[in-house]
Design an enzyme around this catalytic site. Structure first.
Site, PDB file in Angstrom:
ATOM      1  N   HIS A 258       0.801  -1.240   0.000  1.00 45.92           N
ATOM      2  CA  HIS A 258       0.000   0.000   0.000  1.00 45.92           C
ATOM      3  C   HIS A 258       0.827   1.280   0.000  1.00 45.92           C
ATOM      4  O   HIS A 258       0.274   2.342  -0.296  1.00 45.92           O
ATOM      5  CB  HIS A 258      -0.936   0.051   1.215  1.00 45.92           C
ATOM      6  CG  HIS A 258      -1.934  -1.062   1.292  1.00 45.92           C
ATOM      7  ND1 HIS A 258      -2.827  -1.329   0.268  1.00 45.92           N
ATOM      8  CD2 HIS A 258      -2.197  -1.973   2.267  1.00 45.92           C
ATOM      9  CE1 HIS A 258      -3.592  -2.363   0.626  1.00 45.92           C
ATOM     10  NE2 HIS A 258      -3.226  -2.769   1.826  1.00 45.92           N
TER      11      HIS A 258
ATOM     12  N   ASP B 243      -2.847 -11.149  -1.546  1.00 49.23           N
ATOM     13  CA  ASP B 243      -3.291 -10.548  -0.276  1.00 49.23           C
ATOM     14  C   ASP B 243      -4.776 -10.200  -0.433  1.00 49.23           C
ATOM     15  O   ASP B 243      -5.226  -9.879  -1.540  1.00 49.23           O
ATOM     16  CB  ASP B 243      -2.465  -9.268  -0.077  1.00 49.23           C
ATOM     17  CG  ASP B 243      -2.621  -8.611   1.281  1.00 49.23           C
ATOM     18  OD1 ASP B 243      -1.651  -8.620   2.044  1.00 49.23           O
ATOM     19  OD2 ASP B 243      -3.711  -8.052   1.551  1.00 49.23           O
TER      20      ASP B 243
ATOM     21  N   HIS C  83      -6.249  -7.616   0.415  1.00 49.26           N
ATOM     22  CA  HIS C  83      -6.404  -6.191   0.090  1.00 49.26           C
ATOM     23  C   HIS C  83      -5.886  -5.898  -1.320  1.00 49.26           C
ATOM     24  O   HIS C  83      -4.986  -6.590  -1.811  1.00 49.26           O
ATOM     25  CB  HIS C  83      -5.659  -5.328   1.112  1.00 49.26           C
ATOM     26  CG  HIS C  83      -6.186  -5.484   2.519  1.00 49.26           C
ATOM     27  ND1 HIS C  83      -5.622  -6.353   3.427  1.00 49.26           N
ATOM     28  CD2 HIS C  83      -7.226  -4.889   3.148  1.00 49.26           C
ATOM     29  CE1 HIS C  83      -6.297  -6.281   4.579  1.00 49.26           C
ATOM     30  NE2 HIS C  83      -7.282  -5.398   4.436  1.00 49.26           N
TER      31      HIS C  83
ATOM     32  N   ASP D  47      -3.580 -12.858   4.664  1.00 50.44           N
ATOM     33  CA  ASP D  47      -4.876 -12.438   5.225  1.00 50.44           C
ATOM     34  C   ASP D  47      -6.039 -12.908   4.356  1.00 50.44           C
ATOM     35  O   ASP D  47      -7.202 -12.696   4.698  1.00 50.44           O
ATOM     36  CB  ASP D  47      -4.928 -10.911   5.451  1.00 50.44           C
ATOM     37  CG  ASP D  47      -4.407 -10.111   4.280  1.00 50.44           C
ATOM     38  OD1 ASP D  47      -4.127 -10.691   3.205  1.00 50.44           O
ATOM     39  OD2 ASP D  47      -4.264  -8.876   4.433  1.00 50.44           O
TER      40      ASP D  47
HETATM   41  C1  ZL4 Z   1      -5.897  -0.680  13.885  1.00 52.39           C
HETATM   42  O1  ZL4 Z   1      -7.105  -1.744  17.149  1.00 52.39           O
HETATM   43  O2  ZL4 Z   1      -9.666   0.585   7.069  1.00 52.39           O
HETATM   44  C2  ZL4 Z   1      -4.845   0.141  14.322  1.00 52.39           C
HETATM   45  C3  ZL4 Z   1      -6.161  -0.819  12.533  1.00 52.39           C
HETATM   46  C4  ZL4 Z   1      -4.607   0.308  15.675  1.00 52.39           C
HETATM   47  C5  ZL4 Z   1      -5.128  -0.011  17.981  1.00 52.39           C
HETATM   48  C6  ZL4 Z   1      -5.583   1.411  18.359  1.00 52.39           C
HETATM   49  C7  ZL4 Z   1      -7.031   1.655  18.099  1.00 52.39           C
HETATM   50  C8  ZL4 Z   1      -7.333   2.985  17.394  1.00 52.39           C
HETATM   51  C9  ZL4 Z   1      -7.982  -2.301  13.039  1.00 52.39           C
HETATM   52  C10 ZL4 Z   1      -7.204  -1.634  12.099  1.00 52.39           C
HETATM   53  C11 ZL4 Z   1      -8.352   2.871  16.315  1.00 52.39           C
HETATM   54  C12 ZL4 Z   1      -7.692   2.609  14.995  1.00 52.39           C
HETATM   55  C13 ZL4 Z   1      -8.645   2.662  13.816  1.00 52.39           C
HETATM   56  N1  ZL4 Z   1      -5.390  -0.290  16.582  1.00 52.39           N
HETATM   57  C14 ZL4 Z   1      -7.893   2.710  12.515  1.00 52.39           C
HETATM   58  C15 ZL4 Z   1      -9.959   3.464   7.360  1.00 52.39           C
HETATM   59  C16 ZL4 Z   1      -9.463   3.262   8.656  1.00 52.39           C
HETATM   60  C17 ZL4 Z   1      -8.911   4.448   9.412  1.00 52.39           C
HETATM   61  C18 ZL4 Z   1      -8.023   3.960  10.523  1.00 52.39           C
HETATM   62  O3  ZL4 Z   1      -2.567  -6.482   4.639  1.00 52.39           O
HETATM   63  N2  ZL4 Z   1      -8.761   3.116  11.427  1.00 52.39           N
HETATM   64  C19 ZL4 Z   1      -8.783   2.749   7.560  1.00 52.39           C
HETATM   65  C20 ZL4 Z   1      -5.823  -0.961   6.769  1.00 52.39           C
HETATM   66  C21 ZL4 Z   1      -7.236  -0.715   7.259  1.00 52.39           C
HETATM   67  C22 ZL4 Z   1      -8.682   1.256   7.317  1.00 52.39           C
HETATM   68  C23 ZL4 Z   1      -5.607  -2.369   6.345  1.00 52.39           C
HETATM   69  C24 ZL4 Z   1      -3.908  -3.929   5.305  1.00 52.39           C
HETATM   70  C25 ZL4 Z   1      -2.454  -4.099   4.963  1.00 52.39           C
HETATM   71  C26 ZL4 Z   1      -2.151  -5.271   4.057  1.00 52.39           C
HETATM   72  C27 ZL4 Z   1      -0.661  -5.344   3.697  1.00 52.39           C
HETATM   73  C28 ZL4 Z   1      -4.176  -2.556   5.893  1.00 52.39           C
HETATM   74  N3  ZL4 Z   1      -7.465   0.705   7.384  1.00 52.39           N
HETATM   75  C29 ZL4 Z   1     -10.222   2.348   9.612  1.00 52.39           C
HETATM   76  C30 ZL4 Z   1      -9.264   1.911  10.716  1.00 52.39           C
HETATM   77  C31 ZL4 Z   1      -6.395  -1.126  16.236  1.00 52.39           C
HETATM   78  C32 ZL4 Z   1      -6.683  -1.335  14.834  1.00 52.39           C
HETATM   79  C33 ZL4 Z   1      -7.734  -2.161  14.387  1.00 52.39           C
HETATM   80  C34 ZL4 Z   1      -7.469  -1.759  10.691  1.00 52.39           C
HETATM   81  N4  ZL4 Z   1      -7.048  -0.914   9.744  1.00 52.39           N
HETATM   82  C35 ZL4 Z   1      -8.183  -2.754  10.040  1.00 52.39           C
HETATM   83  N5  ZL4 Z   1      -8.181  -2.485   8.710  1.00 52.39           N
HETATM   84  C36 ZL4 Z   1      -7.474  -1.369   8.563  1.00 52.39           C
HETATM   85  O4  ZL4 Z   1      -2.827  -5.206   2.827  1.00 52.39           O
HETATM   86  C37 ZL4 Z   1       0.277  -5.457   4.824  1.00 52.39           C
HETATM   87 ZN    ZN Z   2      -3.854  -7.325   3.343  1.00 59.76          ZN
HETATM   88 CA    CA Z   3      -4.552  -8.530  -3.458  1.00 57.29          CA
END
Ligand code: ZL4
Ligand code: ZN
Ligand code: CA
Length: 397
Positions: free
Chosen positions: A137, A172, A174, A261
């Site tokens: 990403h 992945d 995503h 994932d």
């Molecule tokens: C967390 O519990 O969908 C981060 C992220 C931190 C602890 C602190 C809590 C604070 C789930 C996710 C609240 C955080 C909320 N903590 C984060 C739109 C979003 C904005 C940010 O596999 N909030 C963003 C990213 C995805 C969003 C996925 C995949 C990577 C890969 C390659 C990345 N972001 C909503 C979320 C938690 C957290 C709990 C989380 N973030 C789940 N999905 C996202 O493709 C390596």
């Molecule tokens: Zn992913």
């Molecule tokens: Ca993919």
């Protein structure tokens, strides 16, 4: 079995020691777990293991803006409160927190993918593996979705120095948006991502209609999927599309992002793949016998990530592990008393090692089936397949 020196595996023990913070889904410790499981199956005896170099800031700036790299280098958890504007500008925060040794972590995982590409370029190996990489990403000027530096883009830029065409495949769950975006306007890289799409699933891009633009038109392929896809549907679609892609595009080298994932039971995912289904994709890609760069990616149920990437290391080595798919060799098969004292049938325990406790209670390479409904109907999957194949027919070499 290939000779030991044809497979290069990159690992640095420091990469698993960073911490994204309480409750953050990304747990680099899964990389240590994977490595220990690989060692316990004695797979290190069948490949060359290298410690990657720590990529220099100028290497990272081959893709990223120099100001962003400099900021990543400079920022620490103690000083971040002084840089609110920059943190916002570079999208650092909850998904992409600033933590202790962040820059070194980036240097190691990016160094691994760059080193992997260089060894392939010089034909020093046929397959290069960096499970710490695959952070698809990250953007030119900022972090996104747990990714700070886009090691895949850096690896592909390195491969482009020696190869006319690079094929990028991403399983992945995503969308591989950072890699797609970096090469959206060129026909020298074809990007193919399979991902969950819809319901605002992150990052929200990857519609089937995103196909590339200008010189890059038809060289980005997106396979948007719904919840609950199973092994049979996924592998069938994957093989049909990838076979046609390779036949049409004739890449000189393949980069495969193996985000785990997409497995059933992932903390963030919603697919229903078993390790057999996931690793069948790896086996299929390997069979083209093209130079192959394999990375990790997502994967948030860490015992399953370690199981998956260990089985896939075995697949890449032609050293299939018991319960990975076929049982055989000197592993004990059949009814047994598990470490938990339960009688089970046809299970094969992973070799005992200091990390074995993570694989309780069954101590096998199998994962729990998600027990989910497959929301991808036959007709939906067929429509997707037809659209992708039609788009591929527009490419004329
Ligand atoms: C967390 O519990 O969908 C981060 C992220 C931190 C602890 C602190 C809590 C604070 C789930 C996710 C609240 C955080 C909320 N903590 C984060 C739109 C979003 C904005 C940010 O596999 N909030 C963003 C990213 C995805 C969003 C996925 C995949 C990577 C890969 C390659 C990345 N972001 C909503 C979320 C938690 C957290 C709990 C989380 N973030 C789940 N999905 C996202 O493709 C390596
Ligand atoms: Zn992913
Ligand atoms: Ca993919």
């Amino acid at each position: 079995m290939p000779s030991k020196d044809r497979i290069a595996y990159f690992y640095d023990g420091d990469v698993g020691n960073v911490y994204f913070g309480p409750n953050h889904p990304m747990k680099p410790h899964r990389l240590c777990m994977t490595h220990h499981l690989v060692l316990s199956y004695e797979l290190h005896k069948k490949m060359e293991i290298y410690r990657p170099h720590k990529a220099y800031p100028v290497e990272l700036a081959q893709f990223h803006s120099a100001d962003y790299v400099e900021f990543l280098h400079r920022i620490t958890p103690d000083t971040q409160h002084l840089f609110a504007d920059e943190l916002a500008r570079y999208n650092l925060g909850e998904d992409c927190p600033v933590f202790e040794n962040l820059f070194e972590f980036c240097q190691i995982y990016a160094g691994g993918t760059i080193d992997a590409a260089r060894r392939l370029n010089h034909q020093l190996c046929d397959i290069a593996i960096n499970w710490a990489g695959g952070l698809h990403h990250a953007k030119k000027c900022g972090a996104s979705g747990f990714c700070y530096i886009n090691d895949l883009v850096l690896g592909i830029l390195e491969l482009l120095k020696f190869h006319a065409r690079v094929l990028y495949i991403d399983i992945d769950i995503h969308h591989g948006d950072g890699v797609e975006e970096a090469f959206y306007f060129t026909d020298r890289v074809m990007t193919v991502s399979f991902h969950k799409y819809g319901d605002m699933f992150f990052p929200g891009t990857g519609d089937i209609k995103e196909i590339g633009e200008r010189e890059g038109k038809y060289y980005a392929i997106n396979v948007p999927l719904k919840d609950g896809i199973d092994d049979a549907s996924f592998t069938r679609l994957f093989k049909t599309i990838i076979a046609k892609v390779v036949e049409t595009y004739l890449p000189g080298v393949i980069v495969l992002q193996c985000g785990a994932d997409s497995l059933a039971g992932d903390r963030l995912g919603c697919f229903n793949l078993s390790i057999e289904g996931h690793s069948e994709c790896v086996r299929f890609v390997k069979k083209f016998n093209l130079p192959l760069l394999v990375t990790g990616g997502g994967g948030y149920t860490k015992e399953n990530v370690a199981r998956c990437w260990t089985v896939e290391t075995g697949v890449l080595l032609d050293a299939e592990l018991p319960n990975g798919r076929r049982a055989g060799g000197h592993w004990s098969v059949g009814p047994s008393i598990g470490r938990a004292g339960l009688v089970r049938s046809s299970s094969v325990e992973i070799p005992d090692n200091e990390y074995a406790k993570y694989f309780a209670p069954d101590y096998t390479l199998k994962i729990q089936n998600g027990n989910m409904e497959n929301l991808n109907s036959k007709s939906y999957l067929s429509t997707i397949k037809v659209q992708v194949l039609e788009s591929l027919r527009c490419i004329q070499h």
